[in-house]
Design a protein around this motif. Sequence first.
Motif: not given
Length: 268
Positions: A216-225, A1-9
């Motif tokens: 896990x919570x980040x995954x849920x936040x994306x799914x909720x959005x 339950x993870x989403x790979x970040x595309x953040x350009x640090x």
Amino acid sequence: MTKKSTLQVEKANVHIVNWLKTYAENAKVNGFVIGISGGVDSAVTSTLCAQTGLKVLCVEMPIHQAQSHVTRAREHIDQLKNRFQNVTSVETDLTSVFENFKKVVPNDANESTVNLALANTRARIRMTTLYYLAGIYGLLVAGTGNKVEDFGVGFYTKYGDGGVDLSPIADLMKSEVFLLGAYLKIPDSILNAAPTDGLFGDDRTDEDQLGASYDELEWAMYEDEAKKSSSDFSGRQKEVFDIYKRLNTINKHKMDAIPVCVLNKSLK
């Protein structure tokens, strides 16, 4: 339950630092004050503030603090002061203030209720301290909340660590804060530590309190959005999504504007 970040640090770093500097200059203040907890959020926030070249005051505010938290906080502050000449620090041990507070308020309610109220009291005493220092030195209180905490599950204290002047990392997920922290070379001891709010005087982690990891919570936040519902999932995914929705619902009062009772013209 993870989403790979595309953040350009690197670009994100420059953007946040410029935003901080511009805001402070427009507000005609001297810089920033940040409470340093020994966690990744305050370490990243203080490092970003330090890069502005403006005055940065790092504040340790122990209240029966675990030694590991104190050690990590001091390691970060020492590193930051060695890297940036505009960084200073102060320790205000608030343990006696907290203990005196407990002596003068009622404590005859349910024990778990009292303990939660006292945990939030710690955060509010610290907020009061930060604003005192901000007032005497002409500084802004920089918030350390990230996106999943501030706008997902509301995992912060209202008018405690949620009481700030500006929030430089509140559009970053926790995983992105870690990515930025690694780029900023904050201490490995902080990057490798399990996140904890340290408000209960024990070793419980954020995951212990929330019932799910930040990934896990980040995954849920994306799914909720994405307008998903609990019925779209099963097993652990359903469990995590339900945890997220429950916390998001009960903590809405922290995330929404304070409700104002507006009188119509006939009453004024």
